[in-house]
Design a protein around this motif. Sequence first.
Motif, mmCIF file in Angstrom:
data_model
loop_
_atom_site.group_PDB
_atom_site.id
_atom_site.type_symbol
_atom_site.label_atom_id
_atom_site.label_comp_id
_atom_site.label_asym_id
_atom_site.label_seq_id
_atom_site.Cartn_x
_atom_site.Cartn_y
_atom_site.Cartn_z
ATOM 1 N N ILE A 24 95.714 -55.260 52.420
ATOM 2 C CA ILE A 24 95.802 -53.851 52.797
ATOM 3 C C ILE A 24 96.692 -53.142 51.794
ATOM 4 O O ILE A 24 97.780 -53.612 51.469
ATOM 5 C CB ILE A 24 96.346 -53.705 54.227
ATOM 6 C CG1 ILE A 24 95.343 -54.332 55.198
ATOM 7 C CG2 ILE A 24 96.600 -52.256 54.567
ATOM 8 C CD1 ILE A 24 95.773 -54.357 56.617
ATOM 9 N N GLU A 25 96.215 -52.027 51.304
ATOM 10 C CA GLU A 25 96.956 -51.266 50.303
ATOM 11 C C GLU A 25 97.877 -50.217 50.917
ATOM 12 O O GLU A 25 98.977 -50.017 50.440
ATOM 13 C CB GLU A 25 95.978 -50.582 49.326
ATOM 14 C CG GLU A 25 95.120 -51.550 48.541
ATOM 15 C CD GLU A 25 95.912 -52.437 47.593
ATOM 16 O OE1 GLU A 25 96.925 -51.963 47.036
ATOM 17 O OE2 GLU A 25 95.531 -53.598 47.436
ATOM 18 N N THR A 26 97.417 -49.534 51.960
ATOM 19 C CA THR A 26 98.225 -48.458 52.537
ATOM 20 C C THR A 26 98.237 -48.524 54.066
ATOM 21 O O THR A 26 97.239 -48.838 54.688
ATOM 22 C CB THR A 26 97.697 -47.063 52.138
ATOM 23 O OG1 THR A 26 96.362 -46.926 52.617
ATOM 24 C CG2 THR A 26 97.732 -46.860 50.637
ATOM 25 N N TYR A 27 99.390 -48.235 54.614
ATOM 26 C CA TYR A 27 99.558 -48.105 56.062
ATOM 27 C C TYR A 27 99.881 -46.648 56.344
ATOM 28 O O TYR A 27 100.531 -45.978 55.543
ATOM 29 C CB TYR A 27 100.709 -48.981 56.563
ATOM 30 C CG TYR A 27 100.393 -50.450 56.529
ATOM 31 C CD1 TYR A 27 99.828 -51.074 57.624
ATOM 32 C CD2 TYR A 27 100.647 -51.205 55.397
ATOM 33 C CE1 TYR A 27 99.525 -52.419 57.595
ATOM 34 C CE2 TYR A 27 100.347 -52.561 55.361
ATOM 35 C CZ TYR A 27 99.788 -53.158 56.463
ATOM 36 O OH TYR A 27 99.486 -54.485 56.432
ATOM 37 N N ALA B 139 95.512 -48.835 58.809
ATOM 38 C CA ALA B 139 95.634 -49.691 57.630
ATOM 39 C C ALA B 139 94.418 -49.378 56.763
ATOM 40 O O ALA B 139 93.278 -49.582 57.190
ATOM 41 C CB ALA B 139 95.652 -51.159 58.014
ATOM 42 N N ASP B 140 94.660 -48.841 55.582
ATOM 43 C CA ASP B 140 93.578 -48.397 54.688
ATOM 44 C C ASP B 140 92.588 -47.493 55.418
ATOM 45 O O ASP B 140 91.380 -47.592 55.243
ATOM 46 C CB ASP B 140 92.853 -49.589 54.058
ATOM 47 C CG ASP B 140 93.698 -50.310 53.030
ATOM 48 O OD1 ASP B 140 94.669 -49.708 52.525
ATOM 49 O OD2 ASP B 140 93.387 -51.471 52.713
ATOM 50 N N GLY B 141 93.116 -46.626 56.283
ATOM 51 C CA GLY B 141 92.284 -45.659 56.996
ATOM 52 C C GLY B 141 91.598 -46.203 58.234
ATOM 53 O O GLY B 141 90.987 -45.445 58.989
ATOM 54 N N GLN B 142 91.702 -47.509 58.501
ATOM 55 C CA GLN B 142 91.077 -48.123 59.674
ATOM 56 C C GLN B 142 92.129 -48.312 60.763
ATOM 57 O O GLN B 142 93.266 -48.703 60.483
ATOM 58 C CB GLN B 142 90.474 -49.483 59.309
ATOM 59 C CG GLN B 142 89.421 -49.409 58.235
ATOM 60 C CD GLN B 142 88.198 -48.645 58.696
ATOM 61 O OE1 GLN B 142 87.684 -48.875 59.795
ATOM 62 N NE2 GLN B 142 87.728 -47.736 57.862
ATOM 63 N N GLU B 143 91.742 -48.053 62.000
ATOM 64 C CA GLU B 143 92.691 -48.147 63.105
ATOM 65 C C GLU B 143 93.080 -49.587 63.396
ATOM 66 O O GLU B 143 92.231 -50.449 63.570
ATOM 67 C CB GLU B 143 92.084 -47.509 64.356
ATOM 68 C CG GLU B 143 93.052 -47.486 65.522
ATOM 69 C CD GLU B 143 92.497 -46.746 66.724
ATOM 70 O OE1 GLU B 143 92.447 -47.363 67.798
ATOM 71 O OE2 GLU B 143 92.130 -45.566 66.576
ATOM 72 N N LEU B 144 94.395 -49.828 63.449
ATOM 73 C CA LEU B 144 94.942 -51.129 63.867
ATOM 74 C C LEU B 144 95.292 -51.117 65.348
ATOM 75 O O LEU B 144 95.229 -52.138 66.023
ATOM 76 C CB LEU B 144 96.224 -51.447 63.102
ATOM 77 C CG LEU B 144 96.123 -51.931 61.679
ATOM 78 C CD1 LEU B 144 97.512 -52.154 61.096
ATOM 79 C CD2 LEU B 144 95.322 -53.198 61.599
ATOM 80 N N GLY B 145 95.724 -49.976 65.840
ATOM 81 C CA GLY B 145 96.142 -49.856 67.227
ATOM 82 C C GLY B 145 96.414 -48.408 67.553
ATOM 83 O O GLY B 145 96.413 -47.546 66.675
#
Length: 117
Positions: free
Chosen positions: A5-8, A29-35
């Motif tokens: 992952i590059e960006t949070y 995380a990289d534009g995708q939802e973690l939570g």
Amino acid sequence: MVTRIETYGYELTPQPAALGGGWLLRLLADGQELGRRAFPPVSGIEDKQLAAATAHDDALARVTTWLASIEARPPSMRPGRWGGMYLLIPDDELLSSELPAGRPQPVTVEWPKGDKA
């Protein structure tokens, strides 16, 4: 398979009144939802705008702490989008599901130094 992952980041948006108002915090995380975590207006504050603003400030403070903790970790201890288990550290509490209100809270006790299991 491990994905680096590059960006949070995060997204903090108002919640509709039908869902109780307040704010919805999405951890990314990289534009995708973690939570995600809902921050309802703070109870006990009669002024609705102030109650919502206080919830916003709480969400912002907690996500700022989370992002700073990620930067301080080695890459192997950062949350990600891979299969398998991930050990949550205390600053990752926003990623864990919320406990029901009115239930006892879990307690973490540090194992005494020098003792063996």
